[in-house]
Design a protein around this motif. Structure first.
Motif, PDB file in Angstrom:
ATOM      1  N   ASP A 246     -34.780  17.412  25.792  1.00 14.66           N
ATOM      2  CA  ASP A 246     -35.898  18.354  25.927  1.00 14.66           C
ATOM      3  C   ASP A 246     -36.107  18.731  26.944  1.00 14.66           C
ATOM      4  O   ASP A 246     -35.724  18.960  27.750  1.00 14.66           O
ATOM      5  CB  ASP A 246     -36.784  16.414  27.246  1.00 14.66           C
ATOM      6  CG  ASP A 246     -38.093  16.494  27.238  1.00 14.66           C
ATOM      7  OD1 ASP A 246     -38.319  17.605  25.973  1.00 14.66           O
ATOM      8  OD2 ASP A 246     -38.246  15.784  27.193  1.00 14.66           O
ATOM      9  N   GLY A 247     -34.943  19.775  26.372  1.00 11.12           N
ATOM     10  CA  GLY A 247     -35.009  21.217  26.835  1.00 11.12           C
ATOM     11  C   GLY A 247     -33.474  21.460  28.387  1.00 11.12           C
ATOM     12  O   GLY A 247     -33.600  21.937  29.061  1.00 11.12           O
ATOM     13  N   THR A 248     -33.295  19.974  28.378  1.00 11.17           N
ATOM     14  CA  THR A 248     -31.583  20.099  29.387  1.00 11.17           C
ATOM     15  C   THR A 248     -30.710  19.621  28.912  1.00 11.17           C
ATOM     16  O   THR A 248     -30.431  18.598  28.267  1.00 11.17           O
ATOM     17  CB  THR A 248     -32.543  18.955  30.496  1.00 11.17           C
ATOM     18  OG1 THR A 248     -34.278  18.712  30.788  1.00 11.17           O
ATOM     19  CG2 THR A 248     -31.550  18.568  31.567  1.00 11.17           C
ATOM     20  N   TRP A 249     -29.808  20.057  29.502  1.00  4.98           N
ATOM     21  CA  TRP A 249     -28.572  19.494  28.827  1.00  4.98           C
ATOM     22  C   TRP A 249     -27.913  18.758  29.310  1.00  4.98           C
ATOM     23  O   TRP A 249     -27.848  18.345  30.626  1.00  4.98           O
ATOM     24  CB  TRP A 249     -27.558  20.925  29.407  1.00  4.98           C
ATOM     25  CG  TRP A 249     -27.706  22.654  28.432  1.00  4.98           C
ATOM     26  CD1 TRP A 249     -28.071  23.105  28.628  1.00  4.98           C
ATOM     27  CD2 TRP A 249     -27.111  22.211  27.006  1.00  4.98           C
ATOM     28  NE1 TRP A 249     -27.904  24.482  28.254  1.00  4.98           N
ATOM     29  CE2 TRP A 249     -27.664  24.039  27.304  1.00  4.98           C
ATOM     30  CE3 TRP A 249     -26.617  22.135  26.603  1.00  4.98           C
ATOM     31  CZ2 TRP A 249     -27.498  24.275  25.598  1.00  4.98           C
ATOM     32  CZ3 TRP A 249     -26.477  21.989  25.512  1.00  4.98           C
ATOM     33  CH2 TRP A 249     -26.553  23.782  25.009  1.00  4.98           C
ATOM     34  N   ILE A 250     -27.025  17.872  28.379  1.00  4.79           N
ATOM     35  CA  ILE A 250     -26.391  16.321  29.369  1.00  4.79           C
ATOM     36  C   ILE A 250     -25.261  16.708  29.880  1.00  4.79           C
ATOM     37  O   ILE A 250     -24.364  17.812  29.735  1.00  4.79           O
ATOM     38  CB  ILE A 250     -26.302  15.313  27.854  1.00  4.79           C
ATOM     39  CG1 ILE A 250     -27.876  15.140  27.161  1.00  4.79           C
ATOM     40  CG2 ILE A 250     -25.325  14.778  28.594  1.00  4.79           C
ATOM     41  CD1 ILE A 250     -28.450  14.636  27.602  1.00  4.79           C
ATOM     42  N   GLU A 251     -24.640  16.757  30.746  1.00  5.38           N
ATOM     43  CA  GLU A 251     -23.510  16.777  31.527  1.00  5.38           C
ATOM     44  C   GLU A 251     -22.687  16.829  31.026  1.00  5.38           C
ATOM     45  O   GLU A 251     -22.119  16.331  29.937  1.00  5.38           O
ATOM     46  CB  GLU A 251     -23.351  15.656  32.604  1.00  5.38           C
ATOM     47  CG  GLU A 251     -22.910  16.322  34.039  1.00  5.38           C
ATOM     48  CD  GLU A 251     -22.239  15.342  35.162  1.00  5.38           C
ATOM     49  OE1 GLU A 251     -23.210  14.312  36.000  1.00  5.38           O
ATOM     50  OE2 GLU A 251     -21.003  15.544  35.889  1.00  5.38           O
ATOM     51  N   GLY A 252     -21.571  17.915  31.301  1.00  9.61           N
ATOM     52  CA  GLY A 252     -20.451  18.111  29.868  1.00  9.61           C
ATOM     53  C   GLY A 252     -20.688  18.952  29.354  1.00  9.61           C
ATOM     54  O   GLY A 252     -19.940  19.085  28.006  1.00  9.61           O
ATOM     55  N   PHE A 253     -22.190  19.706  28.745  1.00 13.61           N
ATOM     56  CA  PHE A 253     -22.398  20.137  27.846  1.00 13.61           C
ATOM     57  C   PHE A 253     -22.608  21.005  27.578  1.00 13.61           C
ATOM     58  O   PHE A 253     -23.171  22.609  26.955  1.00 13.61           O
ATOM     59  CB  PHE A 253     -22.896  19.586  26.735  1.00 13.61           C
ATOM     60  CG  PHE A 253     -22.306  17.789  25.628  1.00 13.61           C
ATOM     61  CD1 PHE A 253     -21.511  18.370  24.777  1.00 13.61           C
ATOM     62  CD2 PHE A 253     -22.365  16.384  26.225  1.00 13.61           C
ATOM     63  CE1 PHE A 253     -20.833  16.922  23.777  1.00 13.61           C
ATOM     64  CE2 PHE A 253     -21.909  16.324  25.938  1.00 13.61           C
ATOM     65  CZ  PHE A 253     -20.975  15.439  24.511  1.00 13.61           C
ATOM     66  N   GLU A 254     -23.191  21.841  29.090  1.00 15.18           N
ATOM     67  CA  GLU A 254     -23.560  22.673  29.226  1.00 15.18           C
ATOM     68  C   GLU A 254     -23.266  24.346  28.907  1.00 15.18           C
ATOM     69  O   GLU A 254     -23.889  25.438  28.323  1.00 15.18           O
ATOM     70  CB  GLU A 254     -23.140  22.842  31.125  1.00 15.18           C
ATOM     71  CG  GLU A 254     -24.470  22.172  31.973  1.00 15.18           C
ATOM     72  CD  GLU A 254     -23.158  20.963  32.462  1.00 15.18           C
ATOM     73  OE1 GLU A 254     -22.305  20.804  31.651  1.00 15.18           O
ATOM     74  OE2 GLU A 254     -22.916  20.097  33.070  1.00 15.18           O
ATOM     75  N   ASP A 255     -22.503  24.423  28.333  1.00 19.15           N
ATOM     76  CA  ASP A 255     -21.997  25.748  27.803  1.00 19.15           C
ATOM     77  C   ASP A 255     -21.746  25.475  26.649  1.00 19.15           C
ATOM     78  O   ASP A 255     -20.861  26.808  25.380  1.00 19.15           O
ATOM     79  CB  ASP A 255     -20.207  25.794  28.187  1.00 19.15           C
ATOM     80  CG  ASP A 255     -20.364  26.027  29.787  1.00 19.15           C
ATOM     81  OD1 ASP A 255     -21.394  26.482  29.989  1.00 19.15           O
ATOM     82  OD2 ASP A 255     -19.383  26.098  30.185  1.00 19.15           O
ATOM     83  N   TRP A 256     -22.311  24.674  26.068  1.00 20.54           N
ATOM     84  CA  TRP A 256     -22.242  24.206  23.687  1.00 20.54           C
ATOM     85  C   TRP A 256     -22.194  25.482  23.626  1.00 20.54           C
ATOM     86  O   TRP A 256     -21.947  25.685  22.058  1.00 20.54           O
ATOM     87  CB  TRP A 256     -22.440  22.738  23.946  1.00 20.54           C
ATOM     88  CG  TRP A 256     -21.927  22.308  22.742  1.00 20.54           C
ATOM     89  CD1 TRP A 256     -22.316  22.925  21.153  1.00 20.54           C
ATOM     90  CD2 TRP A 256     -20.386  21.723  21.713  1.00 20.54           C
ATOM     91  NE1 TRP A 256     -21.583  22.261  20.458  1.00 20.54           N
ATOM     92  CE2 TRP A 256     -20.986  21.846  20.533  1.00 20.54           C
ATOM     93  CE3 TRP A 256     -19.781  21.874  23.047  1.00 20.54           C
ATOM     94  CZ2 TRP A 256     -19.862  21.210  20.199  1.00 20.54           C
ATOM     95  CZ3 TRP A 256     -18.327  20.760  21.809  1.00 20.54           C
ATOM     96  CH2 TRP A 256     -18.932  20.811  20.600  1.00 20.54           C
ATOM     97  N   LEU A 257     -24.003  25.912  23.930  1.00 21.02           N
ATOM     98  CA  LEU A 257     -23.945  26.773  22.826  1.00 21.02           C
ATOM     99  C   LEU A 257     -23.901  28.509  23.972  1.00 21.02           C
ATOM    100  O   LEU A 257     -24.306  28.099  25.116  1.00 21.02           O
ATOM    101  CB  LEU A 257     -25.444  26.860  22.629  1.00 21.02           C
ATOM    102  CG  LEU A 257     -26.090  25.963  21.721  1.00 21.02           C
ATOM    103  CD1 LEU A 257     -27.548  25.927  21.029  1.00 21.02           C
ATOM    104  CD2 LEU A 257     -25.096  26.002  20.700  1.00 21.02           C
ATOM    105  N   GLY A 258     -23.552  29.411  23.113  1.00 26.48           N
ATOM    106  CA  GLY A 258     -23.796  30.703  23.752  1.00 26.48           C
ATOM    107  C   GLY A 258     -22.635  31.017  24.854  1.00 26.48           C
ATOM    108  O   GLY A 258     -23.370  32.165  24.886  1.00 26.48           O
ATOM    109  N   VAL A 259     -22.058  30.075  25.306  1.00 28.84           N
ATOM    110  CA  VAL A 259     -20.491  29.747  26.317  1.00 28.84           C
ATOM    111  C   VAL A 259     -19.262  30.451  25.408  1.00 28.84           C
ATOM    112  O   VAL A 259     -19.105  29.675  25.049  1.00 28.84           O
ATOM    113  CB  VAL A 259     -21.085  29.514  27.456  1.00 28.84           C
ATOM    114  CG1 VAL A 259     -19.817  30.197  27.977  1.00 28.84           C
ATOM    115  CG2 VAL A 259     -22.475  29.613  28.042  1.00 28.84           C
ATOM    116  N   PRO A 260     -18.507  31.708  25.503  1.00 29.54           N
ATOM    117  CA  PRO A 260     -18.138  31.795  24.421  1.00 29.54           C
ATOM    118  C   PRO A 260     -16.444  30.935  25.454  1.00 29.54           C
ATOM    119  O   PRO A 260     -16.224  31.701  26.306  1.00 29.54           O
ATOM    120  CB  PRO A 260     -17.433  33.058  23.751  1.00 29.54           C
ATOM    121  CG  PRO A 260     -17.682  34.057  25.733  1.00 29.54           C
ATOM    122  CD  PRO A 260     -19.241  32.891  25.799  1.00 29.54           C
ATOM    123  N   ASP A 261     -15.741  30.512  25.056  1.00 33.59           N
ATOM    124  CA  ASP A 261     -14.557  29.542  25.843  1.00 33.59           C
ATOM    125  C   ASP A 261     -12.868  30.098  24.794  1.00 33.59           C
ATOM    126  O   ASP A 261     -12.182  30.401  25.434  1.00 33.59           O
ATOM    127  CB  ASP A 261     -14.219  28.325  25.343  1.00 33.59           C
ATOM    128  CG  ASP A 261     -14.458  27.754  24.573  1.00 33.59           C
ATOM    129  OD1 ASP A 261     -13.933  28.099  23.093  1.00 33.59           O
ATOM    130  OD2 ASP A 261     -14.487  26.682  23.902  1.00 33.59           O
TER     131      ASP A 261
END
Ligand SMILES: Cc1cc2nc3c(=O)[nH]c(=O)nc-3n(C[C@H](O)[C@H](O)[C@H](O)COP(=O)(O)OP(=O)(O)OC[C@H]3O[C@@H](n4cnc5c(N)ncnc54)[C@H](O)[C@@H]3O)c2cc1C
Length: 516
Positions: A345-360
């Motif tokens: 519902d438009g909110t990241w679950i804790e621990g997955f905030e960087d899953w899309l669009g943030v390169p690691d």
């Protein structure tokens, strides 16, 4: 075009540049942005396979006008130049030019981001903007749009990657580009898209204005240097889940691929949202080769398969239903399936905030497979660290038998060269599989470079013989004759001569054009 009569400045690497050309470049970009020191030149010519390439100078323009002016100088003096946006092209030729003696056009100073449109999801980036810089920029301004990151380094250029038809976790990058600003080797500037028509209200929208699609001429090409472009951003899905599948051995793969293809057809899994890895690729993410027992290594090449998929939905209940259905289907043909809800519902679950669009950049570890340990990712540099790496990108029909008979042969051929079969596969629609082989080798071993290059040539040659085609080629490695001799290649060479009369831009890239 007559060659200007000038004195020649001796170069420590034995390549001579006209002093007048160097002087012109210094006037254009400022003396501190023209580097001819031996250390720089050696550094920029290093790659992850032999031999190093001799670089004459590194010229770093600060904007599009300077880029065009530098190219014009190169054309007048007939000096080969090679553009580098960030140079994170490890395994595809690194930062090295296509030919000995070329001058590097280093575009890292073109690092401006402009024209962000938070409603339509558009942003203009210059060539030197990294995935990391763009992610940081977007994070401050929007939670509605993102740029799908690649599995490669965070410091790669978002624009150069898209020009090279790279791909990210949620699709290919090329079709996100439009409104290109191009500097031609003769010094002209060219804008594509709606902007030059004054059609400001349709800038960045799809489709392009009526007529042939000229943008494609600048993808994987040596017809012009793209100094900036508009990127159409990806809309952030409201709901997202990650599916992780331990498929099992080779016997499980045919049924798995049938389910995968069905899901592509029905669009419950969009293009490139599922990634299939063999066991070696999987292991290389967390371990170096020396840490793996021999029997595990043997089975990991062809008898161990893993997949992960990104599932998108427009509402939590749809995500749950879709994820449950997909995991049921894959569980029926695999060893285990796990589902993680990453965004609800438009909110990241804790621990997955960087899953899309943030390169690691985590995949960079796989390049150190033959080393004693993984590197510190913040300072890793496979060229400097002597990693042996060549990427081989081949397209296959979406057919188990076609794929597996090639992989079985390739495994044997690679083993002769002391290389493990390390392969990742994505689907482009339900018709096509796109594979990327990591040819990782130990450059310290005698003859390793030669063996790897011979294997690379055989792998491409055999693929073509069997009717499969490379969709991306490493710079500076031989391009098969069948690809150089097509009618399209001949026409491209003619078109190239229009904007590059001296043939100076990355001569020979992808088989187009030779040294002047
Ligand atoms: C571990 C690992 C994982 C990787 N994973 C991925 C992945 O998931 N997806 C993927 O696509 N790639 C991947 N790569 C490959 C590579 O890192 C990327 O393609 C990266 O974007 C290339 O580096 P760059 O963006 O700095 O481009 P550059 O090195 O600057 O340039 C790449 C090519 O484009 C040309 N070029 C550069 N700028 C311009 C310009 N402005 N105009 C015209 N031509 C230009 C260059 O001459 C060169 O041929 C991976 C690499 C590694 C090592």
């Amino acid at each position: 075009m007559p060659l200007p009569t000038t004195s020649l400045a001796a170069s420590p690497c034995g390549i001579e540049l006209p002093a007048a050309a160097l002087e012109e470049w210094r006037r254009i970009v400022g003396p501190e942005h023209v580097r001819t020191g031996e250390a720089d030149r050696l550094d920029w010519g290093r790659r992850t396979f032999a031999p190093d390439v001799r670089v004459s100078a590194v010229v770093s323009p600060g904007d599009a006008d300077q880029t065009a002016a530098c190219l014009s100088t190169a054309t007048r003096y007939r000096l080969p130049v090679h553009p580098v946006s960030r140079g994170a092209n490890w395994g595809m030729g690194s930062r090295a030019p296509t030919r000995d003696g070329a001058v590097i056009l280093d575009l890292r100073r073109l690092d401006r981001i402009s024209g962000f449109d938070g409603r339509r999801g558009l942003v203009r980036v210059e060539a030197g903007v990294t995935f990391q810089a763009l992610a940081d920029f977007l994070e401050e301004r929007t939670d509605r749009f993102f740029v799908p990151v690649i599995g490669g380094p965070a410091q790669a250029s978002a624009l150069a990657n898209a020009l090279d038809r790279g791909d990210g976790s949620m699709g290919e990058r090329w079709t996100s580009l439009c409104e290109l600003d191009v500097a031609l080797p003769d010094g002209r500037r060219l804008r594509t898209g709606c902007g030059p028509l004054g059609a400001d209200r349709t800038v960045g929208l799809d489709p392009a204005p009526a007529g042939p699609l000229i943008d494609g001429l600048f993808s994987q090409s040596n017809l012009g240097v793209v100094t900036s472009a508009v990127i159409r951003l990806e809309a952030m899905p409201g709901d997202l889940a990650i599916l992780s599948v331990d498929i099992g051995g080779l016997d499980a793969l045919p049924a798995f691929m049938e389910v995968w293809r069905d899901c592509q057809c029905e669009q419950s899994l969009p293009d490139r949202s599922l990634t299939l890895w063999n066991g070696i690729k999987w292991l290389a993410l967390d371990e170096v080769r020396a840490a793996i027992p021999a029997d595990r290594l043997a089975s990991a090449a062809l008898d161990e398969w893993h997949a992960s998929a990104v599932i998108r939905a427009e509402a939590p209940e749809i995500l749950e239903a879709r994820a449950a259905r997909l995991s049921r289907r894959f569980a029926a043909v695999s060893r285990t399936v796990e589902v993680d809800i990453a965004r609800r519902d438009g909110t990241w679950i804790e621990g997955f905030e960087d899953w899309l669009g943030v390169p690691d950049g985590r995949n960079l570890r796989t390049v150190y497979w033959r080393k004693e340990r993984h590197p510190d990712l913040t300072t890793a540099d496979p060229d400097r660290d002597g990693c042996g790496l060549i990427w081989l990108c081949l397209a296959f029909p979406f057919e188990y038998q076609a794929l597996i008979s090639y992989l079985t042969w390739a495994r044997g051929r690679l083993e002769e060269a002391g290389i493990d079969l390390n392969v990742g596969i994505e689907s482009n629609g339900f018709r096509c599989l796109l594979s990327y082989f990591t040819l990782g080798f130990d450059r310290a071993a005698p003859g390793a470079d030669e063996a790897a290059l011979a294997a690379y040539r055989d792998l491409i040659g055999t693929a073509l013989e069997r009717g499969f085609v490379p969709y991306r080629l490493a710079n500076g490695l031989p391009v098969p004759e069948t690809m150089r001799e097509t009618p399209a290649a001949a026409l491209l060479a003619e078109l190239r001569a229009v904007g590059d009369p001296a043939g100076v831009l990355s001569p020979g890239r992808n088989g187009i054009g030779r040294l002047p």
